[in-house]
Design an enzyme around this catalytic site. Structure first.
Site, short mmCIF file in Angstrom:
data_model
loop_
_atom_site.label_atom_id
_atom_site.label_comp_id
_atom_site.label_asym_id
_atom_site.label_seq_id
_atom_site.Cartn_x
_atom_site.Cartn_y
_atom_site.Cartn_z
CB SER A 131 -0.89 0.01 1.25
OG SER A 131 -1.50 1.27 1.45
CE1 TYR A 144 -4.17 -1.80 5.23
CE2 TYR A 144 -3.09 0.28 4.74
CZ TYR A 144 -3.69 -0.89 4.31
OH TYR A 144 -3.79 -1.15 2.96
#
Length: 282
Positions: A131, A144
């Protein structure tokens, strides 16, 4: 012969779109899903659903046995499964911290370990879906982003270990993509707010609302999952892949900022971008 590709997290979003894109290119895709209804939804020509929770050792072993029992070569494993659990570092329970790492990091490592014998035989490819959060960690994204930073590091180590053996390792860094996971992450963030203490809510309540509003806008303006799937398919199929691919202009820009800007300057830029999303003061 038709080659095999394993795609984890193929129930929805980028995983499902990637499975369909690769099947359309003539591969036989083993599409990892967690529920029978998701298996029924993804099943199609060239797509064979397999029940796979990447935190379940028995299901990973069953996948490895399925691959070992197939005479076809394994072209790639696409480690796509993931969850988003966003909350301030102080208020996120240790259970949620551990679960985020269990799914977004350790599960990928477990799948990769199980399939490496087949990948080494075929000189295949490992494609890890990271990501933009693997390059830059915004407020409330500690858990995350932590998993994605770690996945980036593991991918670098794995690439250097496997390159002499003929297996390539590629990292994909998406920015805003219109997926169900983004919506689930926002819903989870809203749920976690209700579990904060009164003091934590006073400290972080407005921040979480701003982050949620920003994430909603970010996702809405993102690329369709099908466009992201084309980038992933390129990473799987191109003869000499890059070590990293970004998805979307936002990811291309954001992933470079930490390399060129001092931390304090980057802090101010992120804070300024977040400011319009704060709830209006009464």
């Amino acid at each position: 012969m038709q080659e095999l590709i394993v795609v984890t997290g193929a129930s929805t979003g980028m995983g499902a779109a990637t499975a369909r894109e690769l099947a359309g290119r003539g591969f036989h895709v083993l599409a990892g899903v967690r529920k029978d209804k998701d298996a029924d939804a993804i099943r199609a020509d060239g797509i064979e659903p397999v029940i796979l929770d990447i935190t379940d050792p028995d299901q990973i072993a069953a996948l490895a046995a399925r691959v070992e029992g197939d005479p076809r070569a394994v072209r790639a494993v696409v480690n796509n499964a993931g969850i988003a659990v966003n909350a301030p570092v102080e208020s996120l329970s240790m259970h949620d911290w551990r679960w985020q790492f269990e799914v977004n990091l350790f599960g990928h490592i477990a799948v990769t370990q199980a399939l490496l014998p087949a990948l080494l035989r075929s000189k295949g490819r490992v494609v890890n879906i990271s990501s933009v959060g693997g390059k830059i960690a915004m407020a409330t994204y500690g858990a995350y982003a932590g998993t994605k930073f770690a996945l980036e590091a593991v991918s670098d180590a794995l690439r250097r270990e496997l390159a002499p053996l003929g297996v390539q390792v590629v990292v994909i860094e998406p920015g805003g993509v219109q997926t169900e996971m983004a919506g689930r992450g926002i819903a989870t963030a809203n749920r976690l707010v209700t579990g904060m203490t009164r003091e934590q809510h006073e400290r972080y309540g407005d921040l979480v609302q701003a982050i949620t509003a920003q994430a909603t806008a970010f996702t809405k303006a993102g690329l369709p999952a099908g466009d992201a799937a084309k980038v992933i398919a390129k990473a799987v199929t191109v003869r000499n892949p890059r070590t990293r691919y970004t998805i979307g202009r936002d990811a291309a820009v954001l992933s470079r900022l930490p390399r060129i800007l001092p931390d304090r300057v980057l802090d101010r830029i992120l804070a300024a971008n977040l400011r319009p999303h704060y709830p209006a003061k009464r």
